[in-house]
Design a protein around this motif. Sequence first.
Motif, short mmCIF file in Angstrom:
data_model
loop_
_atom_site.label_atom_id
_atom_site.label_comp_id
_atom_site.label_asym_id
_atom_site.label_seq_id
_atom_site.Cartn_x
_atom_site.Cartn_y
_atom_site.Cartn_z
N UNK A 1 0.96 -1.27 0.04
CA UNK A 1 0.14 0.07 -0.07
C UNK A 1 1.05 1.22 -0.13
N UNK A 2 1.82 1.33 0.93
CA UNK A 2 2.89 2.65 0.80
C UNK A 2 3.61 2.62 -0.41
N UNK A 3 3.89 1.65 -1.21
CA UNK A 3 4.66 1.77 -2.33
C UNK A 3 3.64 2.22 -3.57
N UNK A 4 2.49 1.88 -3.53
CA UNK A 4 1.48 2.35 -4.42
C UNK A 4 1.07 3.56 -4.10
N UNK A 5 1.04 4.26 -2.76
CA UNK A 5 0.91 5.50 -2.59
C UNK A 5 2.15 6.55 -3.15
N UNK B 1 4.37 10.12 -7.39
CA UNK B 1 5.45 10.33 -8.27
C UNK B 1 4.67 10.78 -9.55
N UNK B 2 3.51 9.91 -9.80
CA UNK B 2 3.01 9.93 -11.02
C UNK B 2 2.34 11.20 -11.36
#
Length: 78
Positions: A65-69, A74-75
């Motif tokens: 979840x943290x990585x997706x956030x 960044x996007x």
Amino acid sequence: MKDKNLPNDYNSLSLEELTTEANKMIEELENQKDLGNSLDKYQDLIKLNNIIEKKFQKNTKEISEKTKEKISKINQKK
């Protein structure tokens, strides 16, 4: 098997601490000569393993979840 049957409160320990406890149990089982006592300790080890698996899955989910956030942030900057 309920995790709550274990004598110690393993839910408050970290994965590293739980792994250390599991290793201690394995050593005790390997050195055990009385098979009657081994059965109870083996069942406790299985319960501890289930707790470790649940914590690992929870930690993996949190990391994901943290990585997706972070990827989303960044996007958005682009």
